[in-house]
Design a protein around this motif. Sequence first.
Motif, PDB file in Angstrom:
ATOM      1  N   MET A   1     -10.930 -10.448   6.968  1.00  0.00           N
ATOM      2  CA  MET A   1     -10.163 -11.565   6.443  1.00  0.00           C
ATOM      3  C   MET A   1     -10.290 -11.691   4.929  1.00  0.00           C
ATOM      4  O   MET A   1      -9.655 -12.560   4.327  1.00  0.00           O
ATOM      5  N   VAL A   2     -11.080 -10.824   4.309  1.00  0.00           N
ATOM      6  CA  VAL A   2     -11.204 -10.815   2.859  1.00  0.00           C
ATOM      7  C   VAL A   2     -10.315  -9.728   2.248  1.00  0.00           C
ATOM      8  O   VAL A   2      -9.509  -9.989   1.356  1.00  0.00           O
ATOM      9  N   GLN A   3     -10.426  -8.516   2.744  1.00  0.00           N
ATOM     10  CA  GLN A   3      -9.662  -7.415   2.169  1.00  0.00           C
ATOM     11  C   GLN A   3      -8.281  -7.242   2.801  1.00  0.00           C
ATOM     12  O   GLN A   3      -7.351  -6.802   2.134  1.00  0.00           O
ATOM     13  N   ASP A   4      -8.154  -7.557   4.087  1.00  0.00           N
ATOM     14  CA  ASP A   4      -6.885  -7.403   4.793  1.00  0.00           C
ATOM     15  C   ASP A   4      -6.255  -6.041   4.483  1.00  0.00           C
ATOM     16  O   ASP A   4      -5.112  -5.936   4.024  1.00  0.00           O
ATOM     17  N   ASN A   5      -6.990  -4.984   4.763  1.00  0.00           N
ATOM     18  CA  ASN A   5      -6.584  -3.665   4.288  1.00  0.00           C
ATOM     19  C   ASN A   5      -6.341  -2.652   5.400  1.00  0.00           C
ATOM     20  O   ASN A   5      -6.500  -1.449   5.209  1.00  0.00           O
ATOM     21  N   TRP A   6      -5.938  -3.156   6.574  1.00  0.00           N
ATOM     22  CA  TRP A   6      -5.514  -2.264   7.651  1.00  0.00           C
ATOM     23  C   TRP A   6      -4.101  -2.666   8.067  1.00  0.00           C
ATOM     24  O   TRP A   6      -3.827  -3.838   8.276  1.00  0.00           O
ATOM     25  N   GLY A   7      -3.241  -1.671   8.216  1.00  0.00           N
ATOM     26  CA  GLY A   7      -1.885  -1.999   8.622  1.00  0.00           C
ATOM     27  C   GLY A   7      -0.997  -0.782   8.759  1.00  0.00           C
ATOM     28  O   GLY A   7      -1.463   0.362   8.782  1.00  0.00           O
ATOM     29  N   LYS A   8       0.297  -1.026   8.854  1.00  0.00           N
ATOM     30  CA  LYS A   8       1.325   0.009   8.875  1.00  0.00           C
ATOM     31  C   LYS A   8       2.121  -0.142   7.586  1.00  0.00           C
ATOM     32  O   LYS A   8       2.734  -1.176   7.355  1.00  0.00           O
ATOM     33  N   TYR A   9       2.110   0.876   6.770  1.00  0.00           N
ATOM     34  CA  TYR A   9       2.549   0.706   5.388  1.00  0.00           C
ATOM     35  C   TYR A   9       3.684   1.643   4.987  1.00  0.00           C
ATOM     36  O   TYR A   9       3.900   2.704   5.602  1.00  0.00           O
ATOM     37  N   LEU A  10       4.358   1.257   3.899  1.00  0.00           N
ATOM     38  CA  LEU A  10       5.341   2.090   3.227  1.00  0.00           C
ATOM     39  C   LEU A  10       4.937   2.261   1.763  1.00  0.00           C
ATOM     40  O   LEU A  10       4.443   1.320   1.138  1.00  0.00           O
ATOM     41  N   TYR A  11       5.165   3.456   1.238  1.00  0.00           N
ATOM     42  CA  TYR A  11       5.005   3.750  -0.178  1.00  0.00           C
ATOM     43  C   TYR A  11       6.375   4.101  -0.750  1.00  0.00           C
ATOM     44  O   TYR A  11       7.159   4.798  -0.101  1.00  0.00           O
ATOM     45  N   ILE A  12       6.647   3.625  -1.948  1.00  0.00           N
ATOM     46  CA  ILE A  12       7.851   4.030  -2.675  1.00  0.00           C
ATOM     47  C   ILE A  12       7.394   4.677  -3.990  1.00  0.00           C
ATOM     48  O   ILE A  12       6.618   4.083  -4.747  1.00  0.00           O
ATOM     49  N   LYS A  13       7.879   5.878  -4.245  1.00  0.00           N
ATOM     50  CA  LYS A  13       7.502   6.588  -5.465  1.00  0.00           C
ATOM     51  C   LYS A  13       8.739   6.871  -6.308  1.00  0.00           C
ATOM     52  O   LYS A  13       9.743   7.380  -5.806  1.00  0.00           O
ATOM     53  N   ASN A  14       8.668   6.517  -7.575  1.00  0.00           N
ATOM     54  CA  ASN A  14       9.701   6.905  -8.526  1.00  0.00           C
ATOM     55  C   ASN A  14       9.366   8.308  -9.017  1.00  0.00           C
ATOM     56  O   ASN A  14       8.375   8.499  -9.726  1.00  0.00           O
ATOM     57  N   ASN A  15      10.165   9.251  -8.603  1.00  0.00           N
ATOM     58  CA  ASN A  15       9.842  10.655  -8.916  1.00  0.00           C
ATOM     59  C   ASN A  15       9.997  10.977 -10.391  1.00  0.00           C
ATOM     60  O   ASN A  15       9.451  11.987 -10.866  1.00  0.00           O
ATOM     61  N   ASP A  16      10.725  10.164 -11.139  1.00  0.00           N
ATOM     62  CA  ASP A  16      10.881  10.411 -12.571  1.00  0.00           C
ATOM     63  C   ASP A  16       9.675   9.926 -13.358  1.00  0.00           C
ATOM     64  O   ASP A  16       9.283  10.549 -14.350  1.00  0.00           O
ATOM     65  N   THR A  17       9.086   8.812 -12.920  1.00  0.00           N
ATOM     66  CA  THR A  17       7.944   8.245 -13.660  1.00  0.00           C
ATOM     67  C   THR A  17       6.611   8.509 -12.973  1.00  0.00           C
ATOM     68  O   THR A  17       5.557   8.384 -13.605  1.00  0.00           O
ATOM     69  N   GLY A  18       6.648   8.846 -11.697  1.00  0.00           N
ATOM     70  CA  GLY A  18       5.425   9.050 -10.938  1.00  0.00           C
ATOM     71  C   GLY A  18       4.766   7.768 -10.478  1.00  0.00           C
ATOM     72  O   GLY A  18       3.709   7.803  -9.827  1.00  0.00           O
ATOM     73  N   ILE A  19       5.353   6.622 -10.777  1.00  0.00           N
ATOM     74  CA  ILE A  19       4.767   5.335 -10.408  1.00  0.00           C
ATOM     75  C   ILE A  19       5.031   5.055  -8.928  1.00  0.00           C
ATOM     76  O   ILE A  19       6.121   5.311  -8.410  1.00  0.00           O
ATOM     77  N   VAL A  20       4.023   4.493  -8.257  1.00  0.00           N
ATOM     78  CA  VAL A  20       4.075   4.237  -6.818  1.00  0.00           C
ATOM     79  C   VAL A  20       3.845   2.748  -6.566  1.00  0.00           C
ATOM     80  O   VAL A  20       3.006   2.117  -7.225  1.00  0.00           O
ATOM     81  N   TRP A  21       4.570   2.181  -5.627  1.00  0.00           N
ATOM     82  CA  TRP A  21       4.375   0.799  -5.209  1.00  0.00           C
ATOM     83  C   TRP A  21       4.761   0.666  -3.737  1.00  0.00           C
ATOM     84  O   TRP A  21       5.167   1.641  -3.099  1.00  0.00           O
ATOM     85  N   SER A  22       4.614  -0.523  -3.221  1.00  0.00           N
ATOM     86  CA  SER A  22       4.948  -0.772  -1.815  1.00  0.00           C
ATOM     87  C   SER A  22       5.860  -1.988  -1.718  1.00  0.00           C
ATOM     88  O   SER A  22       5.745  -2.917  -2.521  1.00  0.00           O
ATOM     89  N   PRO A  23       6.751  -2.007  -0.739  1.00  0.00           N
ATOM     90  CA  PRO A  23       7.560  -3.217  -0.522  1.00  0.00           C
ATOM     91  C   PRO A  23       6.720  -4.384  -0.018  1.00  0.00           C
ATOM     92  O   PRO A  23       7.105  -5.538  -0.168  1.00  0.00           O
ATOM     93  N   THR A  24       5.588  -4.089   0.602  1.00  0.00           N
ATOM     94  CA  THR A  24       4.543  -5.081   0.857  1.00  0.00           C
ATOM     95  C   THR A  24       3.465  -4.845  -0.195  1.00  0.00           C
ATOM     96  O   THR A  24       3.348  -3.750  -0.736  1.00  0.00           O
ATOM     97  N   TRP A  25       2.655  -5.872  -0.485  1.00  0.00           N
ATOM     98  CA  TRP A  25       1.691  -5.693  -1.565  1.00  0.00           C
ATOM     99  C   TRP A  25       0.665  -4.607  -1.234  1.00  0.00           C
ATOM    100  O   TRP A  25       0.305  -3.791  -2.076  1.00  0.00           O
ATOM    101  N   GLN A  26       0.168  -4.609  -0.008  1.00  0.00           N
ATOM    102  CA  GLN A  26      -0.699  -3.527   0.421  1.00  0.00           C
ATOM    103  C   GLN A  26       0.153  -2.295   0.745  1.00  0.00           C
ATOM    104  O   GLN A  26       1.304  -2.420   1.133  1.00  0.00           O
ATOM    105  N   PRO A  27      -0.387  -1.099   0.617  1.00  0.00           N
ATOM    106  CA  PRO A  27      -1.769  -0.772   0.238  1.00  0.00           C
ATOM    107  C   PRO A  27      -1.936  -0.410  -1.233  1.00  0.00           C
ATOM    108  O   PRO A  27      -3.051  -0.236  -1.697  1.00  0.00           O
TER     109      PRO A  27
END
Length: 792
Positions: free
Chosen positions: A66-92
């Motif tokens: 209940m502190v880290q909340d770091n288990w789940g089913k996730y998506l990653y989005i990567k901008n291939n031009d910049t190499g920057i990665v993020w998620s549509p959900t805040w984790q992971p």
Amino acid sequence: MQFETKYGTFTDDGNEFVINQWKTPKPWTNVISNGEYGLVISQTGGGFSFLTHSEFNRLNRWHQDMVQDNWGKYLYIKNNDTGIVWSPTWQPVKQNPDKYEVRFGFGYAKFISEFQGIQAELTILIPIGDNVEIWDLKLTNTNAKPASLSVYTYFEWCLGSSADHHREFHKCFIETEFDPNLNGLVAGKRIWEIPLGDRGHWNIEYPYKGFLVTTASVTSFECDKENFLGNYGDLMNPEGVATGVLTGTSGIWYDPVATLKSDLTINGGESTRFQYLAGIQEKKEQIAALIGKYNSGTKIDAALNVVKKFWADYLGTLEIETPDKEMNLFTNKWVRYQAIAGRLWARTAYYQQSGAFGFRDQLQDSLTYLTIKPELTLKQMKLHARHQFEDGTVLHWWHPISETGLPTKMVDDLLWLPFVLVHYLWETGDDSALDSKEPYYDNAQLEEGLYQHSVRAIEKVFTRFSDRGLPLIGAGDWNDGLSAVGLDMKGESVWMAEFFYFILTRFAPVARKRGETAFASKLETKAVELKKAFDLHAWDGEYYFRGTKDSGEKFGSSENEEGKIFLNAQTWSVMSGIADPDKQKLALAAVKKHLIYENGPLLLHPGYSKPDKYIGYLTRYAAGRRENGGVYMHAATWSIWAFALNRDADAAHDVFRKLCPIVKGTEDPDKYSAEPYVTPGNVEGPTSALYGRAGWTWYTGSAAWLAKVTVDWILGVRTNEAGLIVDPCIPKSWPGYSVKRLYRGTTYHIKISNPSGVSTGVTSMTVNGKAIAGNVIPVTAGKEVTVDVVMG
């Protein structure tokens, strides 16, 4: 928007709670289920999915934190031009977005975010009638130039028992493959780690296939955790995403994960939309059929509309409109959604994962169905009757799938069957339910009606009395934490005397109407005898003590140093009618004096600072926490019933306001911590260092009860043996209110006016314009009936 805080707000129609940032005080979740398949998801994207049983048949690995909340089913989005990665959900990835919004609705969750000009809208839902979850992803490029993106999925396969802490063992049995015909991953397991099979321990095949498929083009995939994360890598920056290289590894020799990669280009100002389908099915053909059914945005939109309509219809059979806006929103929508989706269907949440049925628990929860579809209450009773022993005792809880359970010396479980049966009869008048036959758990050849099942339960309790004429407490009497008070079957329960008196006096008319006059007379005689013993032994001077230990020592008494007064012994003395009127008033006065604090009535006070092994594990909680001196919401809701029955309208409404999470979660969301849209199981009491913090949300019997006592006892629109009655107990300041309620197939529109500014009493009533004497609404033909009531 309404009831807004810095963390979020309800939409105007109340159908969504909108969270406006990822960093809530604790994980705030939604529980989504169609009655068979379910998932739990937090505002950061954490959570898990399952079929039928959250602990026996889980799709993905998840561990409570209940502190880290770091288990789940996730998506990653990567901008291939910049190499920057993020998620549509805040984790992971934990990349702070430029915009972040989470909308929790009935049967779905929606994540809306924006990062560096890329908008993501992720809708997660479970269709009604199909055991699959849909992740519907829409990406929009608000920049001028095209965006080259890669989208990756990630979760760890569990498949079966959630007890997957020894991963080096459990991973040995999972086999993965990429199926090009399904355009996704399928996983099976060679073992099902639950108590089934006829050839020893853990020696049966898992009969299902987990799957993750997509409508997007799959560039590559990965089924090995080490390859995806990298050796000593982590979820924030996995090697497979950083390098863009997935190895296409699958099989049975790896630590199995579910990663699909899709490459796409989105022109400036344009959008793309595609779907992922995940779930558990028996055959690939079933997976293929689901893909065909949900393979476009149009089909997903239609499925979501069906989900919304389903819940609108379910919740729309009961609607209230009062001057208390928090009461309206909570009762009309969220608390009953919680009771059904969270407690009856999913039977799991973030604070507690169960999957089992509690004999007393889901029976009480099923009271929610009475104003929606009473036949579902009947179905629930029949299910529980099949888990009763021939001698009248029952399984304290049992697991679907394995049908294994726990027989105990709990003394109250078995009586909740006649309790709910009586309420069902009051609601429906369906006497045929008494003859609805079910077998016994230990004798499948003996099938008897629910009436006889109830008789066996009552007869069993007659054998569990002390020499003083009070019921024994055994291993617990609703309060599981009183786990050692009566293990020698000598300790007594004052609360059980009150509860049993309620059963005796309400079930006797059922028996008499059925022609069982001898048994009815027996119940009436026993009730008189029980009251006599109660009056002689249960009073403690200012209030009722809670019971006696096997040694004969009182607990819940002014004689004790700690745990001097317990709530249930006071409230049920009123609710059952066993106490004389003067003692009822004194008992409730003691509740006000000793137990009611800023978050409602405590279960007991003061909390035990030292464990007492002759009371049980209740005393081992930190003082002020949960049952040990905290507000235990389930029991606290009953005080509303007691105060209203005693005609103390101000106290009844005050307790509601103290318990209502919309009220408390809006006043001070950081202190309250928990979600403001569902009831918690408990709130920390005054002896806790965290006084006022709520927890154990979603999976609590308080949801069904808070809805019921609000409508039945504050608004006073309830059923009893006479029919549908109107018996208000409201604040004098209310000018009036209305209740729309389904009753025996007819929708009653009840408008109550309070021109004299009173709290109780009905001076006149008309039904479809015709004056009716008294306050009982007659059963009226037709789909819609208008009732006008004047208080005075």
